[in-house]
Design a protein around this motif. Sequence first.
Motif, PDB file in Angstrom:
ATOM      1  N   MET A  11      -5.187 -23.824 -11.590  1.00  0.00           N
ATOM      2  CA  MET A  11      -5.667 -24.350 -12.863  1.00  0.00           C
ATOM      3  C   MET A  11      -6.244 -25.754 -12.693  1.00  0.00           C
ATOM      4  O   MET A  11      -7.304 -26.073 -13.234  1.00  0.00           O
ATOM      5  N   GLY A  12      -5.550 -26.596 -11.941  1.00  0.00           N
ATOM      6  CA  GLY A  12      -6.061 -27.942 -11.699  1.00  0.00           C
ATOM      7  C   GLY A  12      -7.411 -27.907 -11.019  1.00  0.00           C
ATOM      8  O   GLY A  12      -8.344 -28.634 -11.405  1.00  0.00           O
ATOM      9  N   SER A  13      -7.552 -27.060 -10.014  1.00  0.00           N
ATOM     10  CA  SER A  13      -8.832 -26.934  -9.298  1.00  0.00           C
ATOM     11  C   SER A  13      -9.942 -26.442 -10.215  1.00  0.00           C
ATOM     12  O   SER A  13     -11.081 -26.919 -10.161  1.00  0.00           O
ATOM     13  N   ALA A  14      -9.605 -25.467 -11.074  1.00  0.00           N
ATOM     14  CA  ALA A  14     -10.590 -24.936 -12.015  1.00  0.00           C
ATOM     15  C   ALA A  14     -11.048 -26.019 -12.978  1.00  0.00           C
ATOM     16  O   ALA A  14     -12.244 -26.142 -13.285  1.00  0.00           O
ATOM     17  N   MET A  15     -10.111 -26.832 -13.436  1.00  0.00           N
ATOM     18  CA  MET A  15     -10.441 -27.907 -14.372  1.00  0.00           C
ATOM     19  C   MET A  15     -11.355 -28.941 -13.717  1.00  0.00           C
ATOM     20  O   MET A  15     -12.344 -29.378 -14.312  1.00  0.00           O
ATOM     21  N   ILE A  16     -11.045 -29.297 -12.483  1.00  0.00           N
ATOM     22  CA  ILE A  16     -11.867 -30.271 -11.764  1.00  0.00           C
ATOM     23  C   ILE A  16     -13.290 -29.751 -11.578  1.00  0.00           C
ATOM     24  O   ILE A  16     -14.273 -30.466 -11.809  1.00  0.00           O
ATOM     25  N   GLY A  17     -13.397 -28.482 -11.180  1.00  0.00           N
ATOM     26  CA  GLY A  17     -14.719 -27.882 -11.003  1.00  0.00           C
ATOM     27  C   GLY A  17     -15.529 -27.910 -12.285  1.00  0.00           C
ATOM     28  O   GLY A  17     -16.722 -28.227 -12.283  1.00  0.00           O
ATOM     29  N   ILE A  52      -3.482 -35.678 -16.063  1.00  0.00           N
ATOM     30  CA  ILE A  52      -3.163 -34.261 -16.255  1.00  0.00           C
ATOM     31  C   ILE A  52      -2.035 -33.864 -15.315  1.00  0.00           C
ATOM     32  O   ILE A  52      -2.157 -33.975 -14.084  1.00  0.00           O
ATOM     33  N   LEU A  53      -0.932 -33.408 -15.900  1.00  0.00           N
ATOM     34  CA  LEU A  53       0.215 -32.950 -15.117  1.00  0.00           C
ATOM     35  C   LEU A  53       0.018 -31.467 -14.815  1.00  0.00           C
ATOM     36  O   LEU A  53       0.340 -30.594 -15.622  1.00  0.00           O
ATOM     37  N   VAL A  85      -1.345 -38.792 -21.446  1.00  0.00           N
ATOM     38  CA  VAL A  85      -0.756 -37.783 -20.566  1.00  0.00           C
ATOM     39  C   VAL A  85      -1.072 -36.402 -21.131  1.00  0.00           C
ATOM     40  O   VAL A  85      -0.869 -36.144 -22.326  1.00  0.00           O
ATOM     41  N   ILE A  86      -1.576 -35.517 -20.286  1.00  0.00           N
ATOM     42  CA  ILE A  86      -1.956 -34.165 -20.698  1.00  0.00           C
ATOM     43  C   ILE A  86      -1.089 -33.160 -19.945  1.00  0.00           C
ATOM     44  O   ILE A  86      -1.094 -33.116 -18.715  1.00  0.00           O
ATOM     45  N   SER A  87      -0.342 -32.370 -20.694  1.00  0.00           N
ATOM     46  CA  SER A  87       0.498 -31.329 -20.098  1.00  0.00           C
ATOM     47  C   SER A  87      -0.201 -29.983 -20.188  1.00  0.00           C
ATOM     48  O   SER A  87      -0.776 -29.647 -21.227  1.00  0.00           O
ATOM     49  N   ILE A  88      -0.143 -29.184 -19.118  1.00  0.00           N
ATOM     50  CA  ILE A  88      -0.701 -27.826 -19.158  1.00  0.00           C
ATOM     51  C   ILE A  88       0.375 -26.782 -18.891  1.00  0.00           C
ATOM     52  O   ILE A  88       0.077 -25.625 -18.613  1.00  0.00           O
ATOM     53  N   ALA A  89       1.644 -27.175 -19.001  1.00  0.00           N
ATOM     54  CA  ALA A  89       2.751 -26.293 -18.641  1.00  0.00           C
ATOM     55  C   ALA A  89       3.354 -25.600 -19.860  1.00  0.00           C
ATOM     56  O   ALA A  89       3.489 -26.198 -20.927  1.00  0.00           O
ATOM     57  N   ALA A  90       3.733 -24.343 -19.690  1.00  0.00           N
ATOM     58  CA  ALA A  90       4.483 -23.633 -20.728  1.00  0.00           C
ATOM     59  C   ALA A  90       5.907 -24.183 -20.772  1.00  0.00           C
ATOM     60  O   ALA A  90       6.455 -24.626 -19.762  1.00  0.00           O
ATOM     61  N   PRO A 125      -4.055 -23.917 -21.531  1.00  0.00           N
ATOM     62  CA  PRO A 125      -5.302 -23.284 -21.071  1.00  0.00           C
ATOM     63  C   PRO A 125      -5.004 -21.880 -20.547  1.00  0.00           C
ATOM     64  O   PRO A 125      -3.847 -21.440 -20.547  1.00  0.00           O
ATOM     65  N   ASN A 126      -6.028 -21.168 -20.115  1.00  0.00           N
ATOM     66  CA  ASN A 126      -5.793 -19.878 -19.460  1.00  0.00           C
ATOM     67  C   ASN A 126      -6.674 -19.745 -18.224  1.00  0.00           C
ATOM     68  O   ASN A 126      -7.587 -20.539 -17.991  1.00  0.00           O
ATOM     69  N   THR A 127      -6.388 -18.736 -17.412  1.00  0.00           N
ATOM     70  CA  THR A 127      -7.019 -18.636 -16.089  1.00  0.00           C
ATOM     71  C   THR A 127      -8.529 -18.383 -16.097  1.00  0.00           C
ATOM     72  O   THR A 127      -9.181 -18.705 -15.098  1.00  0.00           O
ATOM     73  N   PRO A 128      -9.153 -17.825 -17.150  1.00  0.00           N
ATOM     74  CA  PRO A 128     -10.615 -17.748 -17.130  1.00  0.00           C
ATOM     75  C   PRO A 128     -11.307 -19.097 -17.003  1.00  0.00           C
ATOM     76  O   PRO A 128     -12.528 -19.146 -16.818  1.00  0.00           O
ATOM     77  N   ALA A 129     -10.543 -20.181 -17.079  1.00  0.00           N
ATOM     78  CA  ALA A 129     -11.106 -21.495 -16.750  1.00  0.00           C
ATOM     79  C   ALA A 129     -11.688 -21.489 -15.339  1.00  0.00           C
ATOM     80  O   ALA A 129     -12.612 -22.252 -15.031  1.00  0.00           O
ATOM     81  N   LEU A 130     -11.168 -20.611 -14.479  1.00  0.00           N
ATOM     82  CA  LEU A 130     -11.655 -20.506 -13.100  1.00  0.00           C
ATOM     83  C   LEU A 130     -13.134 -20.122 -13.048  1.00  0.00           C
ATOM     84  O   LEU A 130     -13.821 -20.416 -12.072  1.00  0.00           O
TER      85      LEU A 130
END
Length: 271
Positions: A14-20, A69-70, A94-99, A121-126
Amino acid sequence: MNKKTIGFIGSGNMGSAMIGGILAAGLVPAKQVIVADLNKEKLAEMKALYGITTTTEGREVAQAADYLILAVKPNVYAPVINSIKDLLTDGKVVISIAAGQSLAAIAAMAGETVKVVRTMPNTPALVEAGMAALCPNDKVSEEELANVKAIFESFGQAEVVPEYLIDGVIGISGSSPAYVFMFIEALADAGVLAGLPRQQAMRFAAQAVYGSAKMVLETGKHPGELKDMVCSPGGTTIEAVATLEECGFRSAVIQAVNDCVAKSKAMSQKE
């Protein structure tokens, strides 16, 4: 935003997808993205791919970032936040992306005055087609929330929702790509049973799901109305729809989401 620094602690999928997405959208230049991770090999890959700043020290990221972003697993939030909380000054968000990590739980770890936006977020961010819910605490300004929204919209769509709805969002958006993948797989299996080659069946199934979702979003029509447009009297489609109804298709989906929501609530209470 182009003068702000965006930091990530954690560089998973998820972090990698967000950076991209952030860099592809030109939200900030690469020099203003910094990532910390203990996996040096992954950091080297990301530096080579994106030209961003990398480090193994989370404190270095917390010091530099305006938006932090954590992107780590929920079970390590406490030690990660504890290691950086003295650096979370008034100017940082601070931004949390954890359930399972509520605004109250994060505030208890980081401090009551820290600005926090809980997101899902969800994985289609990839593939830059993600959907995210944003839940700010009362310390976050409108401008800061707009900047957080811009971050998430760089790789999809985002909506601001009150935190009490986040469990429902997890059920129908955060976790639902898994249900959709199962549906596509089942459609493809049925295509193979009908004689189609596996890869061709998968393409037909996936494109049908993609196109159908696009119709819902772009026409504004109710899904039931769009379904009726496909169902000719006495035809093949209504025959299939009748079978799905007989097998409890919709009730199974609703129950699955309900169970997912219940699990999310239980995780939050546990935290």
